[in-house]
Design an enzyme around this catalytic site. Structure first.
Site, short mmCIF file in Angstrom:
data_model
loop_
_atom_site.label_atom_id
_atom_site.label_comp_id
_atom_site.label_asym_id
_atom_site.label_seq_id
_atom_site.Cartn_x
_atom_site.Cartn_y
_atom_site.Cartn_z
N GLY A 253 30.56 36.95 31.79
CA GLY A 253 31.62 36.02 31.39
C GLY A 253 33.03 36.47 31.74
O GLY A 253 33.99 35.98 31.15
N HIS B 195 31.51 31.59 43.72
CA HIS B 195 30.41 32.32 44.36
C HIS B 195 30.98 33.58 45.02
O HIS B 195 32.03 33.53 45.67
CB HIS B 195 29.71 31.44 45.40
C1 GAR Z 1 30.37 36.39 39.60
O1 GAR Z 1 30.58 37.35 40.60
C2 GAR Z 1 29.95 35.07 40.20
O2 GAR Z 1 30.55 34.79 41.41
C3 GAR Z 1 28.47 35.28 40.37
O3 GAR Z 1 28.07 35.95 39.21
C4 GAR Z 1 29.16 36.75 38.75
C5 GAR Z 1 29.39 36.41 37.29
O4 GAR Z 1 30.31 37.28 36.72
N1 GAR Z 1 27.79 34.03 40.55
C6 GAR Z 1 26.77 33.87 41.39
O5 GAR Z 1 26.30 34.76 42.06
C7 GAR Z 1 26.22 32.45 41.43
N2 GAR Z 1 25.61 32.19 42.70
P1 GAR Z 1 30.95 36.97 35.31
O6 GAR Z 1 29.78 36.58 34.38
O7 GAR Z 1 31.58 38.25 34.90
O8 GAR Z 1 31.92 35.85 35.46
#
Ligand code: GAR
Length: 208
Positions: free
Chosen positions: A16, A115
């Site tokens: 998050g 992404h």
């Molecule tokens: C982020 O790096 C986002 O871009 C990636 O998951 C992470 C979530 O981090 N999303 C994907 O890979 C979706 N294809 P967060 O929970 O700390 O925001």
């Protein structure tokens, strides 16, 4: 905690940190709006706790018998909760399932995703690791409109991140995340201010 009537719903499966960046951008007034509801398909995802700490309503949607998508009934429930919360935009923030028609249809043209690569390169899971394995010198992150298909949809903003010789998957992902925390709130601000116009596959930014 934040200004503006523009109401945002966030969907996430994990840590998050992007949700936190959006919360902070709302609190500082950079985004003229507020997060009204956070939903997670993971019962104990930190994103839920982060939201609650900011006084934002946060709910678990599940359990699901699938790994890569939610049952239509669960998506219907998510859509209803988001509608009831008066949400004008849904921001996927580390949401690790494909969004299907019940939810996508309810928020067509009003759903964004972040992404961790320069799409269309490296869609799918662990994009930072894909970039390392491919020997890329540059990767980055993308904010795009969500449409059917994995990590496709008209691109709003991108930011390059250099791949360093001594990068590990973790160190590279960390720098990409930092870039995400800048471009995601910015893309949401542009959307909230009505400054994004989809023209075929291209998103025009109506700002001087
Ligand atoms: C982020 O790096 C986002 O871009 C990636 O998951 C992470 C979530 O981090 N999303 C994907 O890979 C979706 N294809 P967060 O929970 O700390 O925001």
């Amino acid at each position: 905690m934040s200004g503006g009537d523009f109401r945002i719903g966030v969907l996430g499966s994990g840590n998050g940190s992007n949700c936190e960046a959006i919360l902070q951008a709302c609190a500082s007034g950079r985004i003229p709006g507020q997060i009204a509801l956070v939903l997670s398909d993971v019962a104990d995802a930190p994103i839920l706790g982060r939201a609650r700490k900011h006084g934002v309503e946060a709910q678990f949607i599940g359990p699901s018998q699938f790994d890569t998508k939610l049952e239509p009934e669960l998506e219907e429930r998510a859509a209803q909760l988001l509608r009831d919360a008066g949400v004008a935009l849904v921001a996927l923030a580390g949401y690790m399932r494909v969004v299907k028609s019940p939810l996508l249809g309810a928020f067509a043209g009003r759903m964004l995703n972040v992404h961790p690569s320069l799409l269309p390169r490296f869609p799918g899971l662990r994009a930072w690791e894909q970039a390392l394995k491919a020997g890329a010198k540059v990767t980055g992150c993308t904010v795009h409109f969500v449409e059917e298909g994995v990590d496709s949809g008209p691109i709003i903003l991108q930011r390059e991140v250099a791949v360093l010789d001594d990068d590990t998957p973790e160190s590279l992902h960390e720098r990409i995340r930092s870039a995400e925390h800048e471009i995601y709130p910015e893309a949401i601000r542009l959307f909230a201010e009505g400054k994004l116009k989809i023209d075929g596959r291209t998103v025009r930014i109506l700002e001087t």
